[in-house]
Design a protein around this motif. Structure first.
Motif, PDB file in Angstrom:
ATOM      1  N   MET A 134      -3.345  11.794   1.322  1.00 58.86           N
ATOM      2  CA  MET A 134      -2.381  10.702   1.212  1.00 58.86           C
ATOM      3  C   MET A 134      -1.106  10.958   2.017  1.00 58.86           C
ATOM      4  O   MET A 134      -0.448  10.018   2.459  1.00 58.86           O
ATOM      5  CB  MET A 134      -1.999  10.446  -0.261  1.00 58.86           C
ATOM      6  CG  MET A 134      -3.113   9.886  -1.112  1.00 58.86           C
ATOM      7  SD  MET A 134      -4.099   8.651  -0.306  1.00 58.86           S
ATOM      8  CE  MET A 134      -2.886   7.438   0.036  1.00 58.86           C
ATOM      9  N   VAL A 135      -0.758  12.230   2.227  1.00 58.63           N
ATOM     10  CA  VAL A 135       0.455  12.527   3.002  1.00 58.63           C
ATOM     11  C   VAL A 135       0.284  11.972   4.414  1.00 58.63           C
ATOM     12  O   VAL A 135       1.148  11.266   4.958  1.00 58.63           O
ATOM     13  CB  VAL A 135       0.718  14.054   3.041  1.00 58.63           C
ATOM     14  CG1 VAL A 135       1.833  14.392   4.013  1.00 58.63           C
ATOM     15  CG2 VAL A 135       1.036  14.576   1.643  1.00 58.63           C
ATOM     16  N   ALA A 147       0.846  -1.208   0.000  1.00 57.30           N
ATOM     17  CA  ALA A 147       0.000   0.000   0.000  1.00 57.30           C
ATOM     18  C   ALA A 147       0.880   1.256   0.000  1.00 57.30           C
ATOM     19  O   ALA A 147       0.619   2.197  -0.742  1.00 57.30           O
ATOM     20  CB  ALA A 147      -0.934  -0.001   1.204  1.00 57.30           C
ATOM     21  N   ILE A 148       1.953   1.245   0.787  1.00 57.76           N
ATOM     22  CA  ILE A 148       2.833   2.429   0.830  1.00 57.76           C
ATOM     23  C   ILE A 148       3.464   2.669  -0.539  1.00 57.76           C
ATOM     24  O   ILE A 148       3.533   3.789  -1.032  1.00 57.76           O
ATOM     25  CB  ILE A 148       3.952   2.267   1.889  1.00 57.76           C
ATOM     26  CG1 ILE A 148       3.353   2.215   3.288  1.00 57.76           C
ATOM     27  CG2 ILE A 148       4.975   3.407   1.801  1.00 57.76           C
ATOM     28  CD1 ILE A 148       4.350   1.827   4.364  1.00 57.76           C
ATOM     29  N   MET A 149       3.928   1.573  -1.145  1.00 57.26           N
ATOM     30  CA  MET A 149       4.569   1.694  -2.457  1.00 57.26           C
ATOM     31  C   MET A 149       3.611   2.355  -3.448  1.00 57.26           C
ATOM     32  O   MET A 149       4.009   3.207  -4.243  1.00 57.26           O
ATOM     33  CB  MET A 149       4.925   0.269  -2.928  1.00 57.26           C
ATOM     34  CG  MET A 149       5.946   0.180  -3.984  1.00 57.26           C
ATOM     35  SD  MET A 149       7.476   1.023  -3.561  1.00 57.26           S
ATOM     36  CE  MET A 149       8.470  -0.236  -2.815  1.00 57.26           C
ATOM     37  N   ASN A 150       2.321   1.975  -3.370  1.00 55.97           N
ATOM     38  CA  ASN A 150       1.316   2.531  -4.283  1.00 55.97           C
ATOM     39  C   ASN A 150       0.932   3.964  -3.890  1.00 55.97           C
ATOM     40  O   ASN A 150       0.631   4.797  -4.741  1.00 55.97           O
ATOM     41  CB  ASN A 150       0.095   1.584  -4.247  1.00 55.97           C
ATOM     42  CG  ASN A 150      -1.164   2.200  -4.837  1.00 55.97           C
ATOM     43  OD1 ASN A 150      -1.828   2.981  -4.160  1.00 55.97           O
ATOM     44  ND2 ASN A 150      -1.478   1.860  -6.068  1.00 55.97           N
ATOM     45  N   GLN A 151       0.960   4.227  -2.574  1.00 53.03           N
ATOM     46  CA  GLN A 151       0.368   5.473  -2.094  1.00 53.03           C
ATOM     47  C   GLN A 151       1.335   6.654  -2.018  1.00 53.03           C
ATOM     48  O   GLN A 151       0.906   7.797  -2.072  1.00 53.03           O
ATOM     49  CB  GLN A 151      -0.315   5.232  -0.741  1.00 53.03           C
ATOM     50  CG  GLN A 151      -1.579   4.404  -0.918  1.00 53.03           C
ATOM     51  CD  GLN A 151      -2.221   3.900   0.356  1.00 53.03           C
ATOM     52  OE1 GLN A 151      -3.209   3.192   0.310  1.00 53.03           O
ATOM     53  NE2 GLN A 151      -1.673   4.253   1.486  1.00 53.03           N
ATOM     54  N   VAL A 152       2.633   6.377  -1.900  1.00 53.84           N
ATOM     55  CA  VAL A 152       3.592   7.498  -1.850  1.00 53.84           C
ATOM     56  C   VAL A 152       3.485   8.344  -3.133  1.00 53.84           C
ATOM     57  O   VAL A 152       3.370   9.569  -3.053  1.00 53.84           O
ATOM     58  CB  VAL A 152       5.024   7.008  -1.550  1.00 53.84           C
ATOM     59  CG1 VAL A 152       6.042   8.094  -1.841  1.00 53.84           C
ATOM     60  CG2 VAL A 152       5.139   6.580  -0.087  1.00 53.84           C
ATOM     61  N   PRO A 153       3.436   7.729  -4.332  1.00 54.14           N
ATOM     62  CA  PRO A 153       3.269   8.579  -5.529  1.00 54.14           C
ATOM     63  C   PRO A 153       1.939   9.334  -5.535  1.00 54.14           C
ATOM     64  O   PRO A 153       1.842  10.396  -6.142  1.00 54.14           O
ATOM     65  CB  PRO A 153       3.335   7.582  -6.699  1.00 54.14           C
ATOM     66  CG  PRO A 153       3.967   6.351  -6.143  1.00 54.14           C
ATOM     67  CD  PRO A 153       3.661   6.308  -4.685  1.00 54.14           C
ATOM     68  N   GLU A 183       0.751   4.654   7.553  1.00 56.33           N
ATOM     69  CA  GLU A 183       1.011   3.339   6.951  1.00 56.33           C
ATOM     70  C   GLU A 183       2.440   2.890   7.232  1.00 56.33           C
ATOM     71  O   GLU A 183       2.719   1.698   7.352  1.00 56.33           O
ATOM     72  CB  GLU A 183       0.804   3.358   5.427  1.00 56.33           C
ATOM     73  CG  GLU A 183      -0.617   3.554   4.952  1.00 56.33           C
ATOM     74  CD  GLU A 183      -1.544   2.399   5.255  1.00 56.33           C
ATOM     75  OE1 GLU A 183      -1.153   1.472   5.982  1.00 56.33           O
ATOM     76  OE2 GLU A 183      -2.684   2.453   4.776  1.00 56.33           O
ATOM     77  N   SER A 184       3.334   3.867   7.337  1.00 56.62           N
ATOM     78  CA  SER A 184       4.713   3.491   7.553  1.00 56.62           C
ATOM     79  C   SER A 184       4.886   2.879   8.955  1.00 56.62           C
ATOM     80  O   SER A 184       5.603   1.889   9.132  1.00 56.62           O
ATOM     81  CB  SER A 184       5.567   4.725   7.291  1.00 56.62           C
ATOM     82  OG  SER A 184       6.587   4.854   8.195  1.00 56.62           O
ATOM     83  N   PHE A 185       4.152   3.436   9.936  1.00 59.34           N
ATOM     84  CA  PHE A 185       4.132   2.807  11.266  1.00 59.34           C
ATOM     85  C   PHE A 185       3.513   1.401  11.184  1.00 59.34           C
ATOM     86  O   PHE A 185       3.994   0.444  11.800  1.00 59.34           O
ATOM     87  CB  PHE A 185       3.370   3.704  12.259  1.00 59.34           C
ATOM     88  CG  PHE A 185       2.702   2.993  13.396  1.00 59.34           C
ATOM     89  CD1 PHE A 185       3.450   2.404  14.411  1.00 59.34           C
ATOM     90  CD2 PHE A 185       1.313   2.894  13.459  1.00 59.34           C
ATOM     91  CE1 PHE A 185       2.821   1.734  15.466  1.00 59.34           C
ATOM     92  CE2 PHE A 185       0.689   2.222  14.495  1.00 59.34           C
ATOM     93  CZ  PHE A 185       1.445   1.647  15.502  1.00 59.34           C
TER      94      PHE A 185
END
Ligand code: BYC
Length: 336
Positions: free
Chosen positions: A172-173, A153-159, A179-181
Motif C-alpha cells: 500500500m505504501v 481511494a487514497i483516503m481509504n488506502q493511506v490507513p 495514487e497521489s499522482f
C-alpha cells in the motif's frame, strides 16, 4: 448471499468459532499480544485462520478492483484530446495494472493462488469496487475519476499502509504514492477544462454530478451495517471506519470543489460548526447494493471484458511458462 469466494462463513461467528476451537491458546495469545502491541504479522508467522481469510477476502477484492478499474478509463486512451493527456492516461492505467499485481502477490503470501483468485472474479463470485460499474460518458469523466475516485481511494488506502499484515501494508505504501499522482493529474485536467469553453465547464459539472454519490458509497456501508468492520479493526487490518473515512473525504473535497468552480450535487451539504464537519444528504444504499450484487449499469460488460482479456492472454501465459521451464532446464544443465 452473494459474497466473496474466500470470505468467512455466511453464518455469523460459525466458521470463526469452529476454527478457533482447534487453535492452540498459546499461539492465539502470542498473536493477540502482537496485534495489541501494534506489531506486524508476516507470512511465516502463525495466524488464526479467520484472520488469514479476512485478509484474502479484502486483498483479493482490492486487487480485482485495480484491474477492473483499468477498464472505464482505458476506454478513453484512443480518444484522449492531446498527446500529453494520452501519455498521462496510458501511464495511469498501466499503474493500476501494477497495483493489481502487487496486491495479488500480497494475497498469494497467504496461501491462495492467483488462479484461484481470478477464478473467483471471472465466475462473478468475488467482489470488486462498486465504483467501476458506472459508464465513462465524456472526457471530463477521466478527470473526475482521478480527482474523486482516486481521491477516495487514497483516503481509504493511506490507513492501510499501517495494516497489521506486513505484505499488504508494504504494497500500500507504493500504491499510495502512485495514487497521489493519479489524483493530481485528474484535478489538473479538470482545472484546465474549467478555464475553457462553457461546453467544457458543463462537461465537468455533469461528470461531477454523476460520480459524487457513487464515490461516497465507495467507502462501504454505514458502520452500523458493516458486518466486517469490528473484527477488521480489532485485528488492525482496518484502521479507520467506513463512515469516518467518508466524512474525511467530504471535508477534504468541499474546498477543492470551490477552487475548481463546481457544485457538489447535494442540497444538504453544509458546514456544521458544532461537529466541525460537513453534514451531507442520504446515500442511496439500495442502488449501491444492487450494483455490488451484479446489477449495476456496467457489471456484465466489465466482467465479460475481463474474461475475454484473460482468455485472449492464455498464449502469453503459456509462452512465459515454457520460457521459464527452458531457462530452468538450461540452469540445471549448466550446474551439472
Ligand atoms: N464495492 O463489512 P464491510 C482504486 C462489501 S480501487 C463493493 O464494510 P469491509 C482505483 C464488502 O466487501 C479501490 N463491495 O466490509 C483503481 C463486504 O462484502 P463481503 C478499491 C463493497 O471489508 C483503478 C460488504 O460489502 N479499494 O483505488 O470491512 C482506478 C460489507 O462491507 C464495497 C479497496 O478495495 C464497495 N465499494 O470494508 C482508480 C480498499 N464496500 O466481502 C482507482 C480495500 C463494501 O463480506 N478494501 N463492500 O462479501 C477496504 O478497505 C474494505 O474492504 C472496504 C469494505 C472499506 C471496501
Amino acid at each position: 448471499m452473494y459474497t466473496q469466494s474466500f470470505s468467512v462463513s455466511d453464518e455469523p461467528g460459525k466458521q470463526q468459532k469452529a476454527v478457533l476451537s482447534t487453535e492452540s491458546p498459546e499461539l492465539m495469545a502470542r498473536f493477540d499480544a502482537r496485534i495489541d502491541a501494534d506489531g506486524r504479522i508476516e507470512p511465516q508467522d502463525w495466524m488464526p485462520e479467520a484472520y488469514r481469510k479476512t485478509l484474502v477476502r479484502q486483498i483479493s477484492q482490492h486487487a480485482h478492483s485495480e484491474i477492473v478499474g483499468m477498464l472505464p478509463e482505458g476506454n478513453w486512451i484512443s480518444r484522449a484530446p492531446s498527446l500529453k493527456r494520452k501519455a498521462i492516461l496510458i501511464a495511469k492505467v498501466q499503474d493500476e495494472g501494477g497495483h493489481g499485481l502487487y496486491l495479488y502477490s500480497a494475497a498469494e503470501t497467504l496461501g491462495t493462488s492467483r488462479d484461484q483468485m481470478l477464478d473467483g472474479l471471472h465466475s462473478g463470485k468475488a467482489k470488486y469496487s462498486s465504483i467501476f460499474n458506472y459508464p465513462t460518458l465524456n472526457w471530463a469523466d477521466v478527470g473526475v475519476i482521478g480527482w474523486l475516485v482516486d481521491g477516495a481511494a487514497i483516503m481509504n488506502q493511506v490507513p492501510l499502509c499501517r495494516c497489521s499484515y506486513g505484505p499488504y501494508a508494504r504494497a500500500m505504501v507504493r500504491v499510495c504514492k502512485e495514487e497521489s499522482f493519479h489524483q493530481r493529474q485528474g484535478y489538473e485536467g479538470l482545472l484546465v477544462m474549467m478555464q475553457g469553453t462553457e461546453e467544457q465547464k458543463a462537461m465537468v459539472q455533469d461528470a461531477v454530478n454523476r460520480w459524487w454519490w457513487k464515490c461516497l458509497a465507495m467507502f462501504g456501508p454505514p458502520d452500523a451495517d458493516s458486518p466486517n468492520s469490528a473484527q477488521g479493526m480489532r485485528w488492525g487490518i482496518k484502521r479507520v471506519s467506513n463512515d469516518d473515512l467518508r466524512q474525511k473525504f467530504i471535508d477534504a473535497t468541499v474546498p477543492q470543489a470551490k477552487v475548481l468552480g463546481v457544485t457538489l450535487p447535494d442540497p444538504d451539504l453544509k458546514w456544521n460548526e458544532e461537529r466541525g464537519h460537513h453534514d451531507y444528504g442520504q446515500i442511496d444504499w439500495s442502488e449501491f447494493w444492487d450494483t455490488v450484487n451484479g446489477n449495476g449499469p456496467c457489471n456484465k460488460e466489465r466482467l465479460s471484458t475481463r474474461v475475454k482479456a484473460h482468455n485472449d492472454g492464455a498464449w502469453v501465459r503459456e509462452a512465459a511458462i515454457a520460457h521459464a521451464r527452458k531457462q530452468q532446464q538450461r540452469q540445471i544443465k549448466e550446474a551439472a
